[in-house]
Design an enzyme around this catalytic site. Sequence first.
Site, PDB file in Angstrom:
ATOM      1  N   ASP A 293       0.861  -1.180   0.000  1.00 51.33           N
ATOM      2  CA  ASP A 293       0.000   0.000   0.000  1.00 51.33           C
ATOM      3  C   ASP A 293       0.898   1.231   0.000  1.00 51.33           C
ATOM      4  O   ASP A 293       2.073   1.159   0.377  1.00 51.33           O
ATOM      5  CB  ASP A 293      -0.911  -0.001   1.235  1.00 51.33           C
ATOM      6  CG  ASP A 293      -1.964   1.099   1.209  1.00 51.33           C
ATOM      7  OD1 ASP A 293      -2.283   1.598   0.104  1.00 51.33           O
ATOM      8  OD2 ASP A 293      -2.481   1.463   2.285  1.00 51.33           O
ATOM      9  N   HIS A 294       0.354   2.358  -0.421  1.00 53.69           N
ATOM     10  CA  HIS A 294       1.061   3.624  -0.359  1.00 53.69           C
ATOM     11  C   HIS A 294       0.839   4.272   1.003  1.00 53.69           C
ATOM     12  O   HIS A 294      -0.292   4.606   1.346  1.00 53.69           O
ATOM     13  CB  HIS A 294       0.542   4.583  -1.438  1.00 53.69           C
ATOM     14  CG  HIS A 294       0.898   4.193  -2.831  1.00 53.69           C
ATOM     15  ND1 HIS A 294       0.058   4.422  -3.906  1.00 53.69           N
ATOM     16  CD2 HIS A 294       2.001   3.600  -3.351  1.00 53.69           C
ATOM     17  CE1 HIS A 294       0.625   4.002  -5.018  1.00 53.69           C
ATOM     18  NE2 HIS A 294       1.816   3.492  -4.704  1.00 53.69           N
ATOM     19  N   SER A 447      -5.298   3.982   0.476  1.00 52.02           N
ATOM     20  CA  SER A 447      -6.313   3.061  -0.058  1.00 52.02           C
ATOM     21  C   SER A 447      -5.921   2.526  -1.429  1.00 52.02           C
ATOM     22  O   SER A 447      -6.761   2.425  -2.335  1.00 52.02           O
ATOM     23  CB  SER A 447      -7.694   3.734  -0.104  1.00 52.02           C
ATOM     24  OG  SER A 447      -8.111   4.106   1.189  1.00 52.02           O
ATOM     25  N   HIS A 448      -4.653   2.171  -1.563  1.00 48.07           N
ATOM     26  CA  HIS A 448      -4.136   1.644  -2.825  1.00 48.07           C
ATOM     27  C   HIS A 448      -3.557   0.250  -2.617  1.00 48.07           C
ATOM     28  O   HIS A 448      -2.459  -0.058  -3.091  1.00 48.07           O
ATOM     29  CB  HIS A 448      -3.066   2.586  -3.394  1.00 48.07           C
ATOM     30  CG  HIS A 448      -3.571   3.948  -3.739  1.00 48.07           C
ATOM     31  ND1 HIS A 448      -2.738   5.044  -3.878  1.00 48.07           N
ATOM     32  CD2 HIS A 448      -4.828   4.395  -3.968  1.00 48.07           C
ATOM     33  CE1 HIS A 448      -3.460   6.100  -4.176  1.00 48.07           C
ATOM     34  NE2 HIS A 448      -4.733   5.741  -4.246  1.00 48.07           N
ATOM     35  N   GLN A 449      -4.287  -0.615  -1.958  1.00 49.27           N
ATOM     36  CA  GLN A 449      -3.760  -1.936  -1.621  1.00 49.27           C
ATOM     37  C   GLN A 449      -3.695  -2.827  -2.866  1.00 49.27           C
ATOM     38  O   GLN A 449      -4.653  -2.891  -3.649  1.00 49.27           O
ATOM     39  CB  GLN A 449      -4.640  -2.598  -0.560  1.00 49.27           C
ATOM     40  CG  GLN A 449      -4.686  -1.833   0.748  1.00 49.27           C
ATOM     41  CD  GLN A 449      -5.790  -0.793   0.810  1.00 49.27           C
ATOM     42  OE1 GLN A 449      -6.728  -0.830   0.039  1.00 49.27           O
ATOM     43  NE2 GLN A 449      -5.688   0.124   1.759  1.00 49.27           N
TER      44      GLN A 449
END
Length: 508
Positions: A293-294, A447-449
């Site tokens: 994730d970021h 929220s970039h999983q």
Amino acid sequence: MADVAEYDFIVVGAGTAGCVLAARLSEGGAARVLLLEAGGQPPAAVRMPSVWTRSLQGSSVDWAGSTVVQAATGASIPWPRGRVLGGSSAINGMCFLRGHRSSYDAWPDAGAEGWGFDDLLPFMRRSERAPGRDPAVRGTEGPLTVAPASSHLPLAEATPAAAAEAGYPVVADINSGLETGFGWSDLNVVRGLRQSSADAYLAPALDRPNLDVVTDALVRRVLVEGGRCTGVEYGVGTEVFTVRCQGEVLLSAGTVGSAQLLMLSGIGPASHLREVGITPVLDLPGVGENLQDHPRSTVVYSAVRPIPQTEANHAEVIGLIRSDDSVRNPDLQVQLVEIPYYAPTLPPELPVPGQGYSLAFSGVTPRSRGRIRLATNGPATAPFLDPDYYGDPRDLDVMAAGLRIARAIGQGQALEPWRGEEVLPGPGVQTAEDVHRYLCKSLRTYSHQVGTCRMGTDDMAVVDTDLCVRGIEALRVIDASVMPTIVSANINATVYAIAERGASLIRG
């Protein structure tokens, strides 16, 4: 338990990828397609671009999960994920960005041969209609209309100038995957309304007689007989249904949902499955591993004048840059957010929207890797989510550089007419120890999983380069979970492209 009719394709999850697959595979009317979604119809608030931070995340259209307590921060991090037609494309920040081409060209090196930037570019173009952009690299006829906001707030217009003062170029199309610097983000906002995957892809297909859509349907497991996936079992309320598939089952439940469903079905690390009372069907140790994730944090300023409310998404200006001159490829994103935006665990006495703004920064090529594990063998129980933020200390170094750069931009002369005080982290946070403490305390997900069902050829790969689950016939995973490594931007545009290519692979 009731049995229903047989389909050619069953798509699990009506998020970004699932809506693309349902629409593309039902074209022409030859194949009968079933789309299953755990959430329901989107409420009216989904369409309003400016309310995503306060009305959608944490609501009934969000799975509203949280990570386990993170070793580096000592805290659990909320993880919003869409549970509604359109999935996370219905609750996200609507930025439509490609990562820099270097982050895609890393995929073949990780075992995903044929998935570099140039390989994926036709499918990126297929998804979008980007008026005014270079048609050699941007789409002209896709279902998604993507463009910068039609008008910009004066605060937003000042930010690229402040970035230029700090030495960063202002570029023509920061969304193309080919440039680094600062520019205007393309948005999934059309005529003032959010455009989710359900709007762009699914809605035009709903009247097709060969497409069935079932909402509020929680898939419990996929059915495997003799090494072949033959259907799924799902529940609606207290009723449980079995549905058969003579073609393929396509998992598009996302980085959390697809890995969870494979494990619930006995496909995953055998020792873990036995621990939670599941009989292994296939020992596939990579399922749930490679979670990425970021990480994200912000510098927050009070404003000396009211900031007008926007009909866009609060985040129009994006920078994709290198954290240090020694870094070969861009690894840091900086974004203006036109409201005070910070981790919910931080003090509440901060400026309210309209009285402050933020410069958010994110390390977009993180090295930390986590995992997803089942908590129980029940499909309604949330799994354990452990991204292991800052597990690799180099990620903390990149974020420290992000804080330094965001502060430098924030102090630019172009932003002086708006700038009040630095509220977060505050001018007293200067030493390396204080900076690291703030970065841990202010950490939030972007929220970039991605990555829990990664494609490749080694023993830890879950799917092959055709996105087929290794060792099970007629079962594919097509969503963000197949990325070997995370791309250096918000991931939604990439997920559309993966789904477009997945549909193309299925149709031959």
